[in-house]
Design a protein around this motif. Structure first.
Motif, mmCIF file in Angstrom:
data_model
loop_
_atom_site.group_PDB
_atom_site.id
_atom_site.type_symbol
_atom_site.label_atom_id
_atom_site.label_comp_id
_atom_site.label_asym_id
_atom_site.label_seq_id
_atom_site.Cartn_x
_atom_site.Cartn_y
_atom_site.Cartn_z
ATOM 1 N N TRP A 1 48.105 30.599 49.446
ATOM 2 C CA TRP A 1 48.823 30.880 48.199
ATOM 3 C C TRP A 1 49.976 31.815 48.517
ATOM 4 O O TRP A 1 49.841 32.732 49.324
ATOM 5 C CB TRP A 1 47.856 31.507 47.185
ATOM 6 C CG TRP A 1 48.469 31.870 45.872
ATOM 7 C CD1 TRP A 1 49.249 31.094 45.083
ATOM 8 C CD2 TRP A 1 48.334 33.113 45.186
ATOM 9 N NE1 TRP A 1 49.609 31.774 43.954
ATOM 10 C CE2 TRP A 1 49.053 33.021 43.978
ATOM 11 C CE3 TRP A 1 47.679 34.300 45.473
ATOM 12 C CZ2 TRP A 1 49.143 34.069 43.078
ATOM 13 C CZ3 TRP A 1 47.757 35.331 44.560
ATOM 14 C CH2 TRP A 1 48.471 35.210 43.377
ATOM 15 N N THR A 2 51.122 31.601 47.884
ATOM 16 C CA THR A 2 52.325 32.403 48.146
ATOM 17 C C THR A 2 52.293 33.752 47.447
ATOM 18 O O THR A 2 53.076 34.631 47.764
ATOM 19 C CB THR A 2 53.588 31.669 47.673
ATOM 20 O OG1 THR A 2 53.514 31.474 46.264
ATOM 21 C CG2 THR A 2 53.770 30.356 48.401
ATOM 22 N N GLN B 1 47.325 31.999 39.951
ATOM 23 C CA GLN B 1 46.394 32.281 41.047
ATOM 24 C C GLN B 1 45.440 31.106 41.219
ATOM 25 O O GLN B 1 44.900 30.588 40.248
ATOM 26 C CB GLN B 1 45.567 33.532 40.750
ATOM 27 C CG GLN B 1 46.377 34.801 40.695
ATOM 28 C CD GLN B 1 45.520 35.996 40.320
ATOM 29 O OE1 GLN B 1 44.418 35.867 39.814
ATOM 30 N NE2 GLN B 1 46.060 37.183 40.572
ATOM 31 N N PRO B 2 45.207 30.688 42.468
ATOM 32 C CA PRO B 2 44.231 29.617 42.696
ATOM 33 C C PRO B 2 42.816 30.121 42.407
ATOM 34 O O PRO B 2 42.539 31.327 42.452
ATOM 35 C CB PRO B 2 44.418 29.259 44.170
ATOM 36 C CG PRO B 2 45.157 30.396 44.775
ATOM 37 C CD PRO B 2 45.860 31.116 43.697
ATOM 38 N N ASP C 1 38.063 33.858 42.424
ATOM 39 C CA ASP C 1 36.640 34.027 42.751
ATOM 40 C C ASP C 1 36.435 35.150 43.770
ATOM 41 O O ASP C 1 35.490 35.942 43.650
ATOM 42 C CB ASP C 1 36.055 32.720 43.302
ATOM 43 C CG ASP C 1 36.009 31.616 42.252
ATOM 44 O OD1 ASP C 1 36.091 31.934 41.038
ATOM 45 O OD2 ASP C 1 35.906 30.436 42.646
ATOM 46 N N ALA C 2 37.315 35.216 44.765
ATOM 47 C CA ALA C 2 37.188 36.251 45.787
ATOM 48 C C ALA C 2 37.403 37.635 45.185
ATOM 49 O O ALA C 2 36.673 38.587 45.498
ATOM 50 C CB ALA C 2 38.186 36.004 46.915
ATOM 51 N N ILE C 3 38.362 37.775 44.299
ATOM 52 C CA ILE C 3 38.625 39.058 43.646
ATOM 53 C C ILE C 3 37.444 39.448 42.764
ATOM 54 O O ILE C 3 37.005 40.606 42.760
ATOM 55 C CB ILE C 3 39.924 38.997 42.801
ATOM 56 C CG1 ILE C 3 41.141 38.699 43.678
ATOM 57 C CG2 ILE C 3 40.148 40.273 42.005
ATOM 58 C CD1 ILE C 3 41.429 39.726 44.734
ATOM 59 N N ALA C 4 36.916 38.450 42.024
ATOM 60 C CA ALA C 4 35.758 38.724 41.163
ATOM 61 C C ALA C 4 34.539 39.111 42.005
ATOM 62 O O ALA C 4 33.693 39.899 41.554
ATOM 63 C CB ALA C 4 35.431 37.496 40.323
#
Length: 115
Positions: free
Chosen positions: A90-91, A96-97, A102-105
């Motif tokens: 992702w740029t 947001q993908p 999911d990773a942030i959550a």
């Protein structure tokens, strides 16, 4: 030319204003062109070009671009990569993908996913 502004309607006054604005823009363009020509002549008289003295590039000629010369859109450079699948990137711009969300959550710090 003298106008009796009190006798003109709103529509006539607005048209008059638009005409005056157009005329002022044309005069400003003409004066700017004359000033540029005078500056170029003065620089030439001393053996320089105006670009030599100002460090600026010569003004580009205005005109139409030929059809079909639009540059293709280029995707931005990837800034983040999915830790589970490095092919997903992702740029950092736009939406947001889901893998990033999911990773942030899940408690992952965005800086750990930077490339």
């Amino acid at each position: 030319m003298k106008f009796n502004l009190k006798s003109l309607s709103r529509k006539e006054l607005e048209k008059l204003r638009a005409d005056v604005d157009k005329a002022l823009a044309k005069v400003a363009d003409r004066e700017k062109k004359l000033a540029l020509e005078a500056a170029e002549k003065a620089a030439r008289d001393f053996g320089f070009s105006l670009e030599d003295l100002t460090g600026a590039e010569a003004p580009k000629k205005r005109g139409r671009k030929p059809k079909g010369t639009k540059a293709p859109k280029v995707a931005g450079v990837a800034k983040y990569a999915n830790p589970a699948d490095a092919s997903q990137t992702w740029t950092g711009k736009g939406r947001q993908p889901q893998w990033f969300k999911d990773a942030i959550a899940g408690g992952t710090d965005p800086s750990t996913m930077e490339l």
